[in-house]
Design a protein around this motif. Sequence first.
Motif, PDB file in Angstrom:
ATOM      1  N   GLY A  41      -3.310  -0.762   2.328  1.00  0.00           N
ATOM      2  CA  GLY A  41      -2.678  -1.237   3.552  1.00  0.00           C
ATOM      3  C   GLY A  41      -1.702  -2.372   3.338  1.00  0.00           C
ATOM      4  N   GLU A  42      -1.512  -2.766   2.077  1.00  0.00           N
ATOM      5  CA  GLU A  42      -0.645  -3.892   1.759  1.00  0.00           C
ATOM      6  C   GLU A  42       0.353  -3.546   0.654  1.00  0.00           C
ATOM      7  N   GLY A  43       0.807  -2.306   0.627  1.00  0.00           N
ATOM      8  CA  GLY A  43       1.808  -1.901  -0.346  1.00  0.00           C
ATOM      9  C   GLY A  43       1.308  -1.013  -1.472  1.00  0.00           C
ATOM     10  N   ALA A  44       0.030  -0.674  -1.483  1.00  0.00           N
ATOM     11  CA  ALA A  44      -0.508   0.173  -2.559  1.00  0.00           C
ATOM     12  C   ALA A  44       0.121   1.563  -2.546  1.00  0.00           C
ATOM     13  N   ALA A  45       0.301   2.137  -1.363  1.00  0.00           N
ATOM     14  CA  ALA A  45       0.900   3.475  -1.289  1.00  0.00           C
ATOM     15  C   ALA A  45       2.346   3.436  -1.770  1.00  0.00           C
ATOM     16  N   ARG A  46       3.081   2.390  -1.455  1.00  0.00           N
ATOM     17  CA  ARG A  46       4.463   2.248  -1.918  1.00  0.00           C
ATOM     18  C   ARG A  46       4.501   2.202  -3.440  1.00  0.00           C
ATOM     19  N   GLU A  47       3.605   1.421  -4.019  1.00  0.00           N
ATOM     20  CA  GLU A  47       3.519   1.290  -5.471  1.00  0.00           C
ATOM     21  C   GLU A  47       3.231   2.659  -6.116  1.00  0.00           C
ATOM     22  N   GLY A  83       5.058   3.192   4.338  1.00  0.00           N
ATOM     23  CA  GLY A  83       5.678   4.299   5.056  1.00  0.00           C
ATOM     24  C   GLY A  83       7.016   4.689   4.465  1.00  0.00           C
ATOM     25  N   HIS A  84       7.831   3.689   4.145  1.00  0.00           N
ATOM     26  CA  HIS A  84       9.137   4.015   3.578  1.00  0.00           C
ATOM     27  C   HIS A  84       8.985   4.611   2.183  1.00  0.00           C
ATOM     28  N   GLY A  85       8.018   4.131   1.434  1.00  0.00           N
ATOM     29  CA  GLY A  85       7.764   4.710   0.112  1.00  0.00           C
ATOM     30  C   GLY A  85       7.395   6.179   0.207  1.00  0.00           C
ATOM     31  N   ILE A  86       6.568   6.530   1.188  1.00  0.00           N
ATOM     32  CA  ILE A  86       6.185   7.927   1.378  1.00  0.00           C
ATOM     33  C   ILE A  86       7.402   8.758   1.777  1.00  0.00           C
ATOM     34  N   ALA A 113       1.278  10.436  10.452  1.00  0.00           N
ATOM     35  CA  ALA A 113       1.668  11.513   9.539  1.00  0.00           C
ATOM     36  C   ALA A 113       2.942  12.193  10.033  1.00  0.00           C
ATOM     37  N   ALA A 114       3.012  12.454  11.321  1.00  0.00           N
ATOM     38  CA  ALA A 114       4.199  13.103  11.896  1.00  0.00           C
ATOM     39  C   ALA A 114       5.425  12.193  11.757  1.00  0.00           C
ATOM     40  N   ASN A 115       5.255  10.901  12.027  1.00  0.00           N
ATOM     41  CA  ASN A 115       6.366   9.947  11.916  1.00  0.00           C
ATOM     42  C   ASN A 115       6.927   9.884  10.499  1.00  0.00           C
ATOM     43  N   LEU A 116       6.060  10.023   9.509  1.00  0.00           N
ATOM     44  CA  LEU A 116       6.490   9.918   8.119  1.00  0.00           C
ATOM     45  C   LEU A 116       6.966  11.247   7.546  1.00  0.00           C
ATOM     46  N   GLY A 117       6.654  12.342   8.219  1.00  0.00           N
ATOM     47  CA  GLY A 117       7.031  13.660   7.710  1.00  0.00           C
ATOM     48  C   GLY A 117       6.048  14.210   6.693  1.00  0.00           C
ATOM     49  N   ILE A 118       4.819  13.699   6.710  1.00  0.00           N
ATOM     50  CA  ILE A 118       3.783  14.200   5.800  1.00  0.00           C
ATOM     51  C   ILE A 118       3.472  15.646   6.190  1.00  0.00           C
TER      52      ILE A 118
END
Length: 174
Positions: A148-154, A45-48, A73-78
């Motif tokens: 779900g374990e950091g892939a999106a952050r990467e 989430g923070h990465g996004i 999505a709303a929480n992250l600002g997507i």
Amino acid sequence: MDADLLERARNVRLAIFDVDGVLTDGRLYFLVDGSEFKTFNTLDGHGIKMLIRSGVRTAIISGRKTPVVERRAANLGIQHLYQGREDKIVVVEELLGQLGLDYSQVAYLGDDLPDLPVIRRVGLGMAVANAAAFVRRHAHGVTEARGGEGAAREFCELIMQAQGTLEPALAAYL
């Protein structure tokens, strides 16, 4: 860092994420009353959020539809959320037209066969570490982290590194 991935990531103006198996660990949780819940990773989430602040637009395209994804999505600002859309390439076409972008400016992170047409078409198409083997084989790159374990952050940090925005974003926390 893989030079080809960095070159592909340099032009990205839109990053798209699948949900189940990418922003989550892929498990589906159903309660007795029929409601559903998902668990998300705060590092992802923070990465996004950092990616959005760097100027890259973001989208979610999911074949399933659930209120919890709308909330996340709303929480992250997507900025763009598409749920219940099985034909993801059609959604990408809509987004490209709406945003005035072309495929080379899009990055996509997925994990399963419905993601593959998009992964193969965009400028940077990646799979999470625990994606289906066929998908991993045809992606431009594969994350070290699992969905779900950091892939999106990467994935986000790869794009930011390629665009020279990662170090300044991290330095803001020092």
